[in-house]
Structures are given as C-alpha cells and as structure tokens.
Design a protein around this motif. Structure first.
Motif, PDB file in Angstrom:
ATOM      1  N   PHE A  17       0.832  -1.204   0.000  1.00 56.89           N
ATOM      2  CA  PHE A  17       0.000   0.000   0.000  1.00 56.89           C
ATOM      3  C   PHE A  17       0.864   1.251   0.000  1.00 56.89           C
ATOM      4  O   PHE A  17       1.615   1.509   0.934  1.00 56.89           O
ATOM      5  N   SER A  18       0.743   2.048  -1.075  1.00 57.38           N
ATOM      6  CA  SER A  18       1.569   3.253  -1.197  1.00 57.38           C
ATOM      7  C   SER A  18       0.809   4.532  -0.867  1.00 57.38           C
ATOM      8  O   SER A  18       1.412   5.580  -0.699  1.00 57.38           O
ATOM      9  N   GLY A  19      -0.537   4.440  -0.823  1.00 62.90           N
ATOM     10  CA  GLY A  19      -1.325   5.646  -0.631  1.00 62.90           C
ATOM     11  C   GLY A  19      -1.669   6.325  -1.939  1.00 62.90           C
ATOM     12  O   GLY A  19      -2.274   7.394  -1.962  1.00 62.90           O
ATOM     13  N   GLY A  20      -1.274   5.686  -3.062  1.00 61.06           N
ATOM     14  CA  GLY A  20      -1.580   6.230  -4.376  1.00 61.06           C
ATOM     15  C   GLY A  20      -2.944   5.773  -4.873  1.00 61.06           C
ATOM     16  O   GLY A  20      -3.644   5.014  -4.197  1.00 61.06           O
ATOM     17  N   VAL A  21      -3.313   6.208  -6.064  1.00 59.84           N
ATOM     18  CA  VAL A  21      -4.629   5.928  -6.628  1.00 59.84           C
ATOM     19  C   VAL A  21      -4.925   4.428  -6.695  1.00 59.84           C
ATOM     20  O   VAL A  21      -5.987   3.973  -6.267  1.00 59.84           O
ATOM     21  N   ASP A  22      -3.987   3.667  -7.235  1.00 60.32           N
ATOM     22  CA  ASP A  22      -4.243   2.254  -7.505  1.00 60.32           C
ATOM     23  C   ASP A  22      -4.326   1.400  -6.245  1.00 60.32           C
ATOM     24  O   ASP A  22      -5.298   0.656  -6.048  1.00 60.32           O
ATOM     25  N   SER A  23      -3.321   1.487  -5.396  1.00 59.60           N
ATOM     26  CA  SER A  23      -3.347   0.649  -4.194  1.00 59.60           C
ATOM     27  C   SER A  23      -4.460   1.085  -3.245  1.00 59.60           C
ATOM     28  O   SER A  23      -4.988   0.276  -2.482  1.00 59.60           O
ATOM     29  N   THR A 159      -8.292  10.005  -3.084  1.00 63.82           N
ATOM     30  CA  THR A 159      -7.173   9.728  -3.992  1.00 63.82           C
ATOM     31  C   THR A 159      -7.594   9.720  -5.464  1.00 63.82           C
ATOM     32  O   THR A 159      -6.738   9.572  -6.337  1.00 63.82           O
ATOM     33  N   HIS A 160      -8.884   9.861  -5.751  1.00 65.58           N
ATOM     34  CA  HIS A 160      -9.364   9.661  -7.124  1.00 65.58           C
ATOM     35  C   HIS A 160      -8.702  10.581  -8.140  1.00 65.58           C
ATOM     36  O   HIS A 160      -8.496  10.199  -9.296  1.00 65.58           O
ATOM     37  N   ASP A 161      -8.343  11.799  -7.732  1.00 59.87           N
ATOM     38  CA  ASP A 161      -7.712  12.726  -8.674  1.00 59.87           C
ATOM     39  C   ASP A 161      -6.271  13.037  -8.293  1.00 59.87           C
ATOM     40  O   ASP A 161      -5.693  14.028  -8.738  1.00 59.87           O
ATOM     41  N   LYS A 162      -5.696  12.180  -7.483  1.00 58.04           N
ATOM     42  CA  LYS A 162      -4.312  12.387  -7.062  1.00 58.04           C
ATOM     43  C   LYS A 162      -3.379  12.165  -8.257  1.00 58.04           C
ATOM     44  O   LYS A 162      -3.478  11.148  -8.949  1.00 58.04           O
ATOM     45  N   PRO A 163      -2.477  13.100  -8.537  1.00 63.24           N
ATOM     46  CA  PRO A 163      -1.562  12.932  -9.670  1.00 63.24           C
ATOM     47  C   PRO A 163      -0.673  11.702  -9.485  1.00 63.24           C
ATOM     48  O   PRO A 163      -0.356  11.310  -8.364  1.00 63.24           O
ATOM     49  N   ALA A 164      -0.298  11.087 -10.599  1.00 64.73           N
ATOM     50  CA  ALA A 164       0.623   9.953 -10.539  1.00 64.73           C
ATOM     51  C   ALA A 164       1.930  10.443  -9.920  1.00 64.73           C
ATOM     52  O   ALA A 164       2.369  11.572 -10.195  1.00 64.73           O
ATOM     53  N   TYR A 165       2.535   9.606  -9.099  1.00 60.46           N
ATOM     54  CA  TYR A 165       3.753  10.050  -8.425  1.00 60.46           C
ATOM     55  C   TYR A 165       4.791   8.931  -8.427  1.00 60.46           C
ATOM     56  O   TYR A 165       4.615   7.906  -7.769  1.00 60.46           O
ATOM     57  N   ALA A 166       5.856   9.136  -9.180  1.00 61.52           N
ATOM     58  CA  ALA A 166       6.961   8.181  -9.185  1.00 61.52           C
ATOM     59  C   ALA A 166       7.902   8.526  -8.035  1.00 61.52           C
ATOM     60  O   ALA A 166       7.972   9.675  -7.598  1.00 61.52           O
ATOM     61  N   CYS A 167       8.623   7.552  -7.528  1.00 62.02           N
ATOM     62  CA  CYS A 167       9.482   7.770  -6.361  1.00 62.02           C
ATOM     63  C   CYS A 167      10.557   8.817  -6.632  1.00 62.02           C
ATOM     64  O   CYS A 167      10.902   9.106  -7.784  1.00 62.02           O
ATOM     65  N   LEU A 168      11.095   9.378  -5.559  1.00 61.06           N
ATOM     66  CA  LEU A 168      12.078  10.459  -5.661  1.00 61.06           C
ATOM     67  C   LEU A 168      13.334  10.043  -6.429  1.00 61.06           C
ATOM     68  O   LEU A 168      14.010  10.890  -7.026  1.00 61.06           O
ATOM     69  N   ALA A 169      13.648   8.757  -6.436  1.00 64.41           N
ATOM     70  CA  ALA A 169      14.848   8.297  -7.129  1.00 64.41           C
ATOM     71  C   ALA A 169      14.778   8.561  -8.629  1.00 64.41           C
ATOM     72  O   ALA A 169      15.815   8.704  -9.289  1.00 64.41           O
ATOM     73  N   THR A 170      13.569   8.656  -9.171  1.00 69.15           N
ATOM     74  CA  THR A 170      13.425   8.889 -10.608  1.00 69.15           C
ATOM     75  C   THR A 170      13.840  10.293 -11.012  1.00 69.15           C
ATOM     76  O   THR A 170      13.968  10.583 -12.206  1.00 69.15           O
ATOM     77  N   ARG A 171      14.064  11.166 -10.062  1.00 71.41           N
ATOM     78  CA  ARG A 171      14.484  12.543 -10.376  1.00 71.41           C
ATOM     79  C   ARG A 171      15.987  12.628 -10.634  1.00 71.41           C
ATOM     80  O   ARG A 171      16.496  13.642 -11.093  1.00 71.41           O
ATOM     81  N   ILE A 172      16.694  11.546 -10.300  1.00 72.41           N
ATOM     82  CA  ILE A 172      18.153  11.532 -10.436  1.00 72.41           C
ATOM     83  C   ILE A 172      18.535  10.721 -11.666  1.00 72.41           C
ATOM     84  O   ILE A 172      18.080   9.579 -11.830  1.00 72.41           O
TER      85      ILE A 172
END
Length: 248
Positions: A17-23, A159-172
């Motif tokens: 469970f990540s707290g995102g839309v899908d989970s 969470t229905h309209d929460k933007p997709a959020y990739a982990c912070l590591a993807t910024r590097i």
C-alpha cells in the motif's frame, strides 16, 4: 474475472500500500468485499512524507489495518548505484521484506496495485514482482488507470484525482549515485512547489541544476512565482531551469 470474484477466490491477502490511486482502490475493494487483508507501507528514503500521511489517512478512513515497514533501500548497492534497472533491485528488497512480514502475520498472498494501463515490458520492477509471486488484481481484472480513477471517485476516495507520483529516485539521472542528501533536496524543492499550488510536476536533477517539469495547467503558476521559486531552489541547487519540452 472482476474484483468481486477475485476476493471470493482470495479472501486473505497482504496488500503493498503506497497511498496512491491504484493501491488505495485495491484496499477499498478488499474492505468492501469483506476480505481479510492487511496493508503494508514501505517507508524508504524514496518516498516523500506526504505519501505516508495519505496512506495513514486512507487506511484510517477505510478501517483497514496498516503496518509501516521502515527499510533502508540505499544499503542495497545496486539501488544506490542507480543503474537502468535500479527498480528491479529496489522492488526485490521491498517486496522481500513485505513477504517476510506477511508470512509472519499469516498472509499467504502478496498483492500490489499495478493496473492494466501499466506497461510490463518497460518496467524492470515487474520482473521482481513475478519472481516473488506478487499478484496484481487490478491488472488481472483489466482495470485501467482511467477506470480506477472513475471508480475511486464514485467510492468517495480522496485519492481519485491524485496525480501519478513516481518515487524520488526517478528525479536523479541513471548512473548518478543516489544519496540521502540528493533525495532530501528533491523532496524539499517539490514540497515547496506544491505549497504554491502546483499539482503535477517534477524537479529533476541535471548535474547540480534543478530542472522543473510542469504540465501546461501549472505553467502560469510557475511564471507568476518565478522569483520566489528561484530564490528557494537556489538554496538547494546551483541553478534553476524550466523545461518547456518534456512533461512530468
């Protein structure tokens, strides 16, 4: 198969469970179906604080049991080294820990929120899920991201309209060593931009420069707050740039 059938066939499971839309929708459907489930949240340096708060909030609203697993993924050399398939090593570490916790708690099955819109061919993390026998009910039931958002809105999930959020590591950039300090400054920068009202954006690292990516709807907010943004981000990076070509 639909989710109702899935829960009838699998009435006891652990949910990543990540707290995102899908989970979030997966956990909601489990609770609504009366399944015996427990949510496990992986707290790592890759997740910003707001994700954990969202996960706690939703679990509480649903009356679902949630356990926070604090994991040091940067202690895994292949994660910190940041190769192109970093996600494989990270997912392996996270889901191995979840599997152990679930087994301890008597849950024989591990589930995640991968949906039918996710491209399995381009996600190294999918390989780790297959190897660890993690199942993805939303994907198995053919639910796309659009459908999950619609169903989440009907269910009243915030969470229905929460933007997709990739982990912070993807910024590097791939190949750049990942450190806690790099992740922390990324979180600081993105938290600040969020406080200005931006919703769907990224602050990526280019050398020691912050490269801001925003959707068209957020562009005017960035320009309106240009001086404040530059002032704040220059405390964290040597320079600040706005990427007008690539979107988040």
């Amino acid at each position: 198969m639909n989710l109702t059938q899935f829960w009838k066939e699998n009435p006891k499971a652990a949910i990543a469970f990540s707290g995102g839309v899908d989970s979030a929708y997966l956990l909601y459907s489990a609770v609504q179906s009366g399944a015996n489930v427990k949510a496990y949240y992986a707290k790592t340096a890759f997740q910003p604080a707001f994700e954990l708060e969202d996960a706690k909030k939703l679990a509480a609203q649903l009356g679902a049991e949630m356990e926070i697993l604090t994991l040091d993924v940067l202690s895994v050399p292949k994660v910190a080294e940041n190769p192109a398939n970093r996600c494989y090593y990270c997912k392996t570490a996270i889901f191995s820990a979840m599997t152990a916790a679930a087994k301890r708690d008597g849950f024989p099955l591990i589930l995640d929120g991968t949906n039918a819109s996710d491209d399995a061919s381009d996600r190294p993390g999918m390989k780790a899920l297959r190897e660890l026998c993690v199942r993805s009910p939303l994907r198995e039931c053919g639910l796309t991201k659009t459908e999950i958002r619609r169903l989440s809105k009907e269910a009243g999930l915030f969470t229905h309209d929460k933007p997709a959020y990739a982990c912070l590591a993807t910024r590097i950039p791939t190949g750049d060593i990942i450190t806690r300090s790099k992740l922390a400054r990324t979180e600081d920068a993105e938290t600040y931009l969020h406080s200005l009202g931006l919703r769907d954006f990224r602050v990526r690292t280019l050398g020691d420069i912050a490269r801001i990516q925003v959707t068209e709807s957020d562009l005017q907010t960035v320009l309106k707050n240009r001086d404040a943004i530059v002032s704040h981000l220059k405390k964290l990076y040597s320079g600040v740039m706005l990427d007008l070509e690539v979107r988040p």
